[in-house]
Design an enzyme around this catalytic site. Sequence first.
Site: not given
Length: 371
Positions: A129, A196, A233, A257
Site C-alpha cells: 500500500y 507470511k 492464510d 485490509d
Amino acid sequence: MTTANKTHKVTLIPGDGIGPEITEAMKSVIEASGVSIDWEVQQAGEAALEATGELLPESVLESIRRNKVALKGPLTTPIGHGFRSLNVTLRKELDLYTNIRPAQSFHGTGARYDGVDIVLFRENTEDLYAGIEFEKGSEGVRRIAEIVEEMGAGTIREDAGLSLKPISVFGTRRIMKAAMDYAVANGRKKVTIIHKANIMKHTDGLYLKVCREVAAEYAEIAPEIEVDDLIVDFACTRLVTNPERFDVLVCPNLFGDIVSDLCAGLVGGLGLAPGANIGDDCALFEPVHGSAPSYAGQNLSNPTALILSAVMMLRHLGEQCAAERVHKAIAEVIEEGKVITYDLMRMREGTTDGSSGTKEYAAAIVAKLQN
Ligand code: NAP
C-alpha cells in the site's frame, strides 16, 4: 456525564455516495449524547473535485493538522489514471500509521457468530500500500528488471507492472508497540501477529522478527499478555472456524485490509465496522466501508459503522461515558430489531421487508439516549 463545558473542535468530512446521509445520522446521535462538538466541515473527494478542481484540497489537511481530530465518511476514488486513493494519501500525509479496526458482536444481528470481540491493528503506511508502483513498459520497470537480473535475484517479464513492498524495522516497531500498548491499557489477553514470513522472508520475515522483539520488551511489564503468531492464510481459516480464539491482531498493511473485512463479516458486515487512523499528532476516524454509490441518497444505508467510528472518537477525546452510552443505545436498538436498516434485516430475517431507513434508525438510537 460529559467533559464539563468543553467543546471539541473536530474536522468533519461527510464524503461521497452515502457519506452525507450517514453523516447527518451520526451527527444527530452524537448531539443526543450531550457532548458538545464544533464540526468544521471540509469537502474532499467528488464534492471537492466539483467545487475546487481538486480531490483533496490543502485546506482539508490544514484543518486536520489544526484540530488534531477528524471524522470522515467514505470517499470515492475515481477510476482512471492519475487518481491515487485519497484515503491512502490522507493516511500517508498525516502519518496516521496505526489503523484500528474493531469487530465486536451485537446481540440480535443474525450474524453467524455471537461473542466475537477482535481488535485488528493494521500498519497503515508501508507494504504494497506504500504506493510505490511502476507501470508496465515504463523506465522504472526496465531499470528494476535490469538490477534484479544483474544481481541474480530472478527475472521480471518485460510486460510486467511492479508494486514494491517495503516493510521496515521502524514501521513494524511502532505498529507492534501500538498494539501492545492498547492490549495493556484495555486489559486484553492475547496479541496475534499475522504474517507470511515463510514466503516473504525479507519483508514479512523481518516484520515477524521485529514484532517478536517488541513482544519480548513487554514481557516484563505485561507478562499477562500472551503473544503468538499465525500465517495469514491459516489465520483466515481459524477466524471463520474459531473466531473466539482471537483477541488483538497485528497485521502488515495489505493483510490488515483484507483480514479486517473478513472480521467485519464475522460480526454482520461492513455496515457495522468502524475504524480509527492514529498518528503521533492527529487522529482520523472513519468506517471501514466505502461510498456504496448505488445506495446514495436513498435513506437506506446503515450509519452504525460511522456512529461507532464517532464512538471511538469520543473515547479518544476523553468522553468515555458518552461513548459507552451511545454504544449501549446502538446495542439496544439492534437487539430489539424493530427499527433496523435493510442490511441488518436481511441478515436477521433473510428479507429486507420491514426494514427502516437511515434516518429512522438514527432516530431510534437518539430516542434511547434521551430516555
Ligand atoms: P462499499 O462502498 O464498501 O460497498 C460494498 C457493499 O458493502 C455495498 O454494496 C453493501 O452491500 C455493503 N455496504 C457498504 N456500506 C454499507 C452501509 N453503510 N450499510 C449497509 N451496507 C453497506 O465498497 P465498493 O462498492 O467496493 O466501493 C465504492 C467506492 O468506495 C469506491 O470508489 C472505493 O474506492 C471507495 N472506498 C472508500 C473507502 C473509504 O473511504 N475508506 C473504503 C472502501 C472503498 P450490499 O449491497 O450487499 O448490501
